[in-house]
Scaffold this motif. Structure first.
Motif, mmCIF file in Angstrom:
data_model
loop_
_atom_site.group_PDB
_atom_site.id
_atom_site.type_symbol
_atom_site.label_atom_id
_atom_site.label_comp_id
_atom_site.label_asym_id
_atom_site.label_seq_id
_atom_site.Cartn_x
_atom_site.Cartn_y
_atom_site.Cartn_z
ATOM 1 N N ILE A 352 -17.423 -6.929 30.868
ATOM 2 C CA ILE A 352 -18.801 -6.469 31.053
ATOM 3 C C ILE A 352 -19.784 -7.639 31.085
ATOM 4 O O ILE A 352 -20.900 -7.495 31.544
ATOM 5 C CB ILE A 352 -19.242 -5.442 29.970
ATOM 6 N N TRP A 353 -19.358 -8.820 30.591
ATOM 7 C CA TRP A 353 -20.303 -9.945 30.518
ATOM 8 C C TRP A 353 -20.450 -10.694 31.840
ATOM 9 O O TRP A 353 -21.357 -11.499 31.984
ATOM 10 C CB TRP A 353 -19.906 -10.975 29.471
ATOM 11 N N PHE A 375 -16.378 3.326 32.356
ATOM 12 C CA PHE A 375 -16.509 3.265 30.904
ATOM 13 C C PHE A 375 -15.922 1.934 30.434
ATOM 14 O O PHE A 375 -15.364 1.190 31.239
ATOM 15 C CB PHE A 375 -15.802 4.451 30.243
ATOM 16 N N ILE A 376 -16.114 1.670 29.131
ATOM 17 C CA ILE A 376 -15.676 0.374 28.602
ATOM 18 C C ILE A 376 -14.345 0.524 27.885
ATOM 19 O O ILE A 376 -14.172 1.425 27.076
ATOM 20 C CB ILE A 376 -16.746 -0.190 27.637
ATOM 21 N N GLY A 378 -11.926 -2.116 25.715
ATOM 22 C CA GLY A 378 -11.972 -3.496 25.232
ATOM 23 C C GLY A 378 -13.310 -4.063 25.648
ATOM 24 O O GLY A 378 -14.347 -3.496 25.327
ATOM 25 N N ASP A 379 -13.315 -5.177 26.374
ATOM 26 C CA ASP A 379 -14.608 -5.681 26.854
ATOM 27 C C ASP A 379 -14.717 -5.569 28.372
ATOM 28 O O ASP A 379 -15.514 -6.254 28.996
ATOM 29 C CB ASP A 379 -14.864 -7.121 26.378
ATOM 30 N N TRP A 381 -14.902 -3.190 32.072
ATOM 31 C CA TRP A 381 -15.188 -1.931 32.731
ATOM 32 C C TRP A 381 -13.888 -1.327 33.254
ATOM 33 O O TRP A 381 -13.006 -2.043 33.714
ATOM 34 C CB TRP A 381 -16.154 -2.131 33.902
ATOM 35 N N ASP B 236 -14.798 -3.670 21.659
ATOM 36 C CA ASP B 236 -15.369 -2.482 22.306
ATOM 37 C C ASP B 236 -16.808 -2.254 21.884
ATOM 38 O O ASP B 236 -17.677 -1.962 22.712
ATOM 39 C CB ASP B 236 -14.624 -1.204 21.884
ATOM 40 N N ALA B 239 -19.188 -4.822 23.232
ATOM 41 C CA ALA B 239 -19.438 -4.588 24.661
ATOM 42 C C ALA B 239 -20.368 -3.388 24.843
ATOM 43 O O ALA B 239 -21.259 -3.398 25.703
ATOM 44 C CB ALA B 239 -18.110 -4.370 25.387
ATOM 45 N N THR B 240 -20.155 -2.363 24.042
ATOM 46 C CA THR B 240 -21.006 -1.177 24.129
ATOM 47 C C THR B 240 -22.449 -1.534 23.766
ATOM 48 O O THR B 240 -23.398 -1.097 24.433
ATOM 49 C CB THR B 240 -20.469 -0.062 23.206
ATOM 50 N N VAL B 242 -23.955 -4.407 24.124
ATOM 51 C CA VAL B 242 -24.567 -5.199 25.193
ATOM 52 C C VAL B 242 -24.893 -4.313 26.405
ATOM 53 O O VAL B 242 -25.970 -4.413 26.994
ATOM 54 C CB VAL B 242 -23.635 -6.367 25.601
ATOM 55 N N HIS B 243 -23.955 -3.434 26.743
ATOM 56 C CA HIS B 243 -24.222 -2.543 27.878
ATOM 57 C C HIS B 243 -25.393 -1.608 27.563
ATOM 58 O O HIS B 243 -26.285 -1.406 28.408
ATOM 59 C CB HIS B 243 -22.977 -1.742 28.224
ATOM 60 N N LEU B 438 -11.656 12.614 26.615
ATOM 61 C CA LEU B 438 -11.754 12.813 28.069
ATOM 62 C C LEU B 438 -13.175 12.670 28.620
ATOM 63 O O LEU B 438 -13.354 12.379 29.795
ATOM 64 C CB LEU B 438 -11.185 14.186 28.442
ATOM 65 N N LYS B 440 -16.018 10.552 29.018
ATOM 66 C CA LYS B 440 -16.231 9.118 28.853
ATOM 67 C C LYS B 440 -17.700 8.727 28.912
ATOM 68 O O LYS B 440 -18.015 7.536 28.938
ATOM 69 C CB LYS B 440 -15.483 8.357 29.953
ATOM 70 N N PHE B 442 -21.390 7.714 27.878
ATOM 71 C CA PHE B 442 -21.981 7.083 26.708
ATOM 72 C C PHE B 442 -22.898 8.103 26.023
ATOM 73 O O PHE B 442 -23.410 9.022 26.685
ATOM 74 C CB PHE B 442 -22.769 5.840 27.124
#
Lengths: 446, 446
Positions: A352-353, A375-376, A378-379, A381, B236, B239-240, B242-243, B438, B440, B442
Motif C-alpha cells: 500500500i505504500w 482490501f488489505i 498484510g501490507d 492490496w 495489517d 497499513a489500514t 495509513v490507508h 467475506l 471486505k 473497511f
C-alpha cells in the motif's frame, strides 16, 4: 556371463551378413569413385559409423561420407553430395546442418553424406566433419575383443530405453557407448562405473575439456575438448541408465536387452484406473506437422512446457504429464490434481505504500470482474476477481493457441488444436500414450 | 474541521463527567492513603493513564497505581496491591505480569495496580513500573490544546478499527496516540505524516533507540530507548491506518470515527454468496477456554496458523481465513480453493545417486499405500501413493487435535473440537464471523 553370450549370439551380425556388408561398402565406394572421376570432382569416399569401427549390430545401416577439399563452396558441397546420393534406391533427402541422402543399396540401408576433409576438429567447417575423425579414433584404439563389449552396451542401452542422441530419446549415442567401453574396458565395467556417477558427472579420455559443461553427463570428445559427446543425455535418461545398471548387475537378464513391448491398457481399463486415481485427465491434440522427428521433438518439448506452465500459472496443479505422437497427432497428456477451480481468484497487488498502489485500487474498484475488494492483506492490496476460466479444459481452449509452441506446431495448432477432458480424452487411439504415462514400470520390469 | 468539531463534542467528557471523575480520583486516593496508614505500608497512590494526562474520552476508566519502595518483596507487593483493590465494588482479579484489581467505584470503572517506585525506566522491576513515567512525560509536554488532538486520534483509530495494543487488536495504544500527537503536533498532522510511512517506519522523540527493532512500526519510548511503544502494531493494522488516513484526508467524515456496525449476512445470503464464489467453506470450532482475551487471542492466532499450515501442507489451498470467537466457541474459518483432492498423491524421494535412495525404493515397492512406482522423475525417486484424507474436512477431523494449538485451546480441543463443511459450516451462530471474513469493506465504507 551366460546372459551376455546369448545376447551376443543374437545381436552380432552373422558371417553372411558381414560378407554382404563388405560387398555393399566396396561396391558403393567404387561407384562413388567412378562418379567423382566422371564429373572431375576432387573428393574421397570414407566409411564411417559403426560398420567402419566394427561395432555394428545386426541389421545395421552403412554410413558413407564423401570428403571434399575445404576450399569447395558449401553450395557445391551440398549439390555434389546430393548428386552422389542418387546411387541409392528408395532414397529420401534428409536435413541436418546440410542436406544428405538416405536410401537403400542391395537391401541395406545407407546414408551418403558430404563433408569437408579436415585434419583435426578445430579446422571443421560443418557439423559432420568430425565424424571421420571419430571413426579413426575408435578404430585405432578399440581392442579386437572390445567390439563385442560395445555391441552389448549399445543393445543394453537400447533395451533399457536410453539409446540414441536424437531429440526423441535424449540418450546415449553409439559413439558415446564406444568411448565408455574404451574408458572402462568392458560392458560390465561401464555399468559398474556408472554406479558412482551423479548429476554433472565428467569423464575425460585422452583430452581435457577446454570449457565448462553444464549437462547432466559430460564425456569430453577425445578429438575436440570443446565438445561434450554426452550433451544430449537428459537427467532422466542418465538416472535411468544408472538405476538400470544397478538392477542388471544385481540380476542380469535378457529382459534388459529385449524387454517385452508395453501392452496398451484398454479404454475400459484406463477409465477404471482414472476413477481409482481420482485425477482429471486432459488431452491436447494437434495435427502433427510434416517434419522429421528431430525437428518435431524439440517443438513437442517446448509446447509441452508452455502448456504445463499455463495450467500451473492459472492454478491447475499438474500431477503428471507427457507428450507423445499418436495417429499423426501430437498429443499432450495431463493428469491434473485440480481440473476445476472456484469462480473466485485472488489477485495480489502492490504494497500500500508504493506510488502505483493508487492505480491498482482505482483499476479494480467497481470493475466488472471484481467480486470483493480491493482490501488489505498484510501490507499489500488484494482483490477477489472472477476467474476467466474455471476448468483446465476451458483455459486450454481459450489460451493454448496463443502460446509459443514451436514454429511448425504453432501453425498446425491454429487450425487443428483440440482439447479433450475426461472420458473423451481416453479414446482408443490415445490409449497407448496414456498407458505410457500411467504405467510407470521400467522396460525390463514388464 | 467541522467534522472534528462535531466529533469532539461527542467524545470529550462533559463538565459534569469531569467533576465526577475528579471526585472519584480524590476519594480513592484518600481511601488508599488511609488504608496504607492503617496497615503501616510505605507507598503512594499515583493517578496514571489518560485521566492523569487529561486525554481521556467520555466514559473512560480510571487507572490508579500504587507505588511501593523497590526493596519490597514481590509477593508482598502483590498481596498489598490486591488488599487495596478491595476498595472497589464488583471487582475481578486480573492477571498481567502480576495480579491486580479491576472494579467499580461510584459508577466509574477503576483499575488499582501495584508497582515499584522507580526514577527512570532502567531501574524498573516489573512491567508496569514505567507507566507513571509515561504519565509524567506526556503531562509535562502536551500543550493544553493538544489534549483534544489526542482525543481525536484515539477516537479515529477506534473507529477505523486499529485502536488498542491488546492481542485481539494489535493496534495503536493510547500512549502511542499521545506520542504521535507530541511528535507531529495535531491529529491531522499525524495522519498526513503517516502517508509517508512504510513497513518498518521508525519514529524517535527525545530519545534514540538503544537496539534494533524489527516490528512493522517503531516508535521509540522517550523514557526507555530499548522499548518500542508500537511493538504491538501488526503490519495489517499499520497499513489500514495509513490507508484510512489517506481516505480521511481526501474526504473527512464522521463515518471514520463512528462507523456503522457490520450487518451480519443471513444464512441464506451466505449460502448464495458461497455458491457464487465456488469455494469450499470449512469451520473448525473449539469450546473457548475460560481465560482472558489477552491469553486467548495469542492462542487463537497460533492455532489458526497451525490449522492453515496443515491444510496447505496437505495440498488444500487456502483462499482466505480468519479466526473469531462466537457463542463461547473459538472459530477457525477457512475458504478453500480446493476442498477435495484426488486419491493419488505424489511423494518425492531422494536423488537416485544418494546412499539412502535404496531405502526409499525398498520402503515403497509393493507397499500397501503405493499406487505406482517408485519411478524416476528428473534424477529423483518418486512414488504415487494413496492420500490419507481426500477432503479437508477428513484431514482436519483426523489431524487437527494433534497440532500445537496453544495450551488452553489444546486442552479444550481434545474434548470439543468440531469440523463443519459446506452448509453446516454456515449455521446461524457463525454468520457474523463468516460475514467478517467475506465482507471486505473497511469500517467507514459500510
Amino acid at each position: 556371463m551366460a546372459v551376455e553370450g546369448n545376447i551376443l549370439a543374437k545381436i552380432r551380425p552373422s558371417a553372411d551378413e558381414e560378407r554382404h556388408l563388405s560387398e555393399v561398402v566396396r561396391e558403393l565406394k567404387e561407384r562413388v569413385t567412378t562418379v567423382l572421376k566422371e564429373k572431375g570432382w576432387e573428393a574421397k569416399p570414407i566409411l564411417v559409423g559403426s560398420v567402419a569401427k566394427g561395432t555394428h549390430l545386426t541389421g545395421t545401416e552403412v554410413d558413407l561420407f564423401v570428403a571434399f577439399p575445404p576450399d569447395l563452396p558449401r553450395e557445391d558441397l551440398e549439390l555434389r553430395g546430393l548428386a552422389l546420393g542418387e546411387l541409392l534406391e528408395r532414397r529420401a533427402r534428409m536435413y541436418a546442418e546440410h542436406p544428405y541422402t538416405r536410401g537403400w543399396y542391395r537391401g541395406t540401408e545407407v546414408e551418403i553424406v558430404p563433408c569437408y576433409r579436415v585434419q583435426d576438429a578445430t579446422q571443421r567447417m560443418s557439423a559432420v566433419d568430425r565424424t571421420p575423425l571419430h571413426a579413426d579414433y575408435v578404430l585405432g584404439r578399440l581392442a579386437e575383443d572390445q567390439a563385442d563389449e560395445v555391441r552389448l552396451l549399445k543393445a543394453w542401452t537400447q533395451g533399457v530405453g536410453v539409446y540414441g542422441a536424437e531429440a526423441k530419446v535424449r540418450g546415449f549415442s553409439g559413439y558415446l557407448c564406444e568411448l565408455l567401453v574404451l574408458r572402462y574396458g568392458r560392458f560390465r565395467a561401464v555399468l559398474e562405473a556408472s554406479l558412482g556417477w551423479s548429476r554433472g558427472q565428467k569423464i575425460e579420455l585422452d583430452r581435457a575439456a577446454t570449457k565448462e559443461f553444464t549437462e547432466a553427463l559430460v564425456v569430453v570428445d577425445p578429438i575436440d575438448g570443446g565438445r561434450n559427446v554426452a550433451s544430449a543425455v537428459s537427467l532422466d535418461q542418465l538416472a535411468t541408465f544408472v538405476h538400470a545398471a544397478r538392477e542388471y548387475l544385481r540380476g542380469p537378464s535378457e529382459r534388459f536387452f529385449f524387454p517385452r513391448p508395453l501392452k496398451s491398457l484398454s479404454v475400459a481399463q484406463l477409465r477404471a484406473l482414472a476413477k481409482r486415481r481420482g485425477t482429471g485427465l486432459i488431452a491436447v491434440a494437434i495435427r502433427a506437422p510434416a517434419v522429421t522427428e528431430d525437428v518435431l521433438y524439440p517443438q513437442l518439448r517446448k509446447a509441452h512446457g508452455a502448456l504445463e506452465d499455463l495450467l500451473v500459472r492459472e492454478g491447475f496443479a499438474v500431477h503428471d504429464a507427457r507428450f507423445d505422437v499418436a495417429d499423426e497427432e501430437a498429443l499432450f497428456l495431463f493428469e491434473l490434481i485440480v481440473p476445476a477451480l472456484p469462480r473466485v481468484i485472488r489477485h495480489e497487488g502492490p504494497p500500500i505504500w508504493v506510488r502505483n498502489a493508487k492505480e491498482f485500487v482505482e483499476k479494480w474498484t467497481d470493475d466488472r470482474r471484481t467480486l470483493s475488494g480491493p482490501f488489505i492483506t498484510g501490507d499489500r492490496w488484494s482483490v477477489d476477481l472472477v476467474r476467466d476460466a474455471t476448468t483446465a479444459e476451458d483455459l486450454l481452449r481459450a489460451s493454448a493457441k496463443g502460446l509459443s509452441l514451436g514454429k511448425d506446431l504453432e501453425k498446425s495448432a491454429r487450425r487443428s488444436l483440440k482439447v479433450y477432458e475426461g472420458t473423451p480424452a481416453l479414446k482408443a487411439p490415445y490409449a497407448p500414450a496414456w498407458t505410457r504415462l500411467l504405467d510407470k514400470r521400467f522396460p525390463w520390469e514388464r
